[in-house]
Design an enzyme around this catalytic site. Sequence first.
Site, PDB file in Angstrom:
ATOM      1  CG  ASP A  34      -7.480  -3.359   0.012  1.00 44.56           C
ATOM      2  OD1 ASP A  34      -6.579  -2.718  -0.569  1.00 44.56           O
ATOM      3  OD2 ASP A  34      -7.465  -3.590   1.226  1.00 44.56           O
ATOM      4  N   GLY A  35     -10.110  -4.293   2.359  1.00 41.09           N
ATOM      5  CA  GLY A  35     -10.477  -3.482   3.516  1.00 41.09           C
ATOM      6  C   GLY A  35     -11.472  -4.214   4.396  1.00 41.09           C
ATOM      7  N   GLY A  36     -11.044  -4.584   5.595  1.00 40.41           N
ATOM      8  CA  GLY A  36     -11.939  -5.276   6.530  1.00 40.41           C
ATOM      9  C   GLY A  36     -12.261  -6.690   6.107  1.00 40.41           C
ATOM     10  N   GLY A  56      -5.245   0.277   8.020  1.00 34.87           N
ATOM     11  CA  GLY A  56      -5.733  -1.087   8.210  1.00 34.87           C
ATOM     12  C   GLY A  56      -6.639  -1.143   9.426  1.00 34.87           C
ATOM     13  CG  ASP A  74      -1.990  -1.030   1.142  1.00 36.68           C
ATOM     14  OD1 ASP A  74      -2.177  -1.800   2.097  1.00 36.68           O
ATOM     15  OD2 ASP A  74      -2.640  -1.058   0.102  1.00 36.68           O
TER      16      ASP A  74
END
Length: 211
Positions: free
Chosen positions: A171-173, A144, A34
């Site tokens: 992307d994410g959680g 994050g 990232d």
Amino acid sequence: MKVLITPSILSADLGHLQDEIASVEAYADWLQVDVMDGHFVPNLSFGAPVLKKIKTKLPLDIHLMVSNPKDRITEFAALGVQNITFHAEAVTGTEERRALIQAIRKMKATAGIALNPETSVSAIDDVISEIDLVLIMSVHPGFGGQKFLQESLEKVRDIRVKFPKLMIQIDGGIDTASAPKAIEAGANNLVAGTAIFGSKDREAAIKALRG
Ligand code: DX5
């Protein structure tokens, strides 16, 4: 369709990054980096100089959360990365997007475009049929450990129905609760940070996401 699991190193112990990468190498498919510029997103992370120090056999997936992605691609491509994703919100013109996609491909990487939660799928109607990967953000980018935004599933479904062969990354959680929903909606590349690097048993954590 095979579902790829892509650990995101943002959530790794950055003081022991090489060991952290070694702990997922045998079980993961890609490794996501990232890249954050503190302008496009409120956080500042790392760039090519750090990547140069990383040794891994995993294909590297560069997620550019930066305002000027075209200024970054050369340094990453030089490292022989698998994929470079830029944000639709950072590159809004169709010709600009096309030029960036071509530039990324010329450097032997696949080209991805990312959509923030507030950005609708129609925002990429101009290039979606030319892109190699669409990244659906299921958190607001920058950090994050955030909560999965359920509404992102609708976007995944919408794209999957229209583009059965396209790689759809989410992307994410992403964790054992949201992963099956994402796969059912049509995502075939799951990015996870906390769910993997927050776990002691990396093999089990990755296996659990595959379902
Ligand atoms: C957020 C990053 C994500 C994040 C995922 O801006 O793009 O890749 O690191 O972390 P988790 O899986 O903890 O939400």
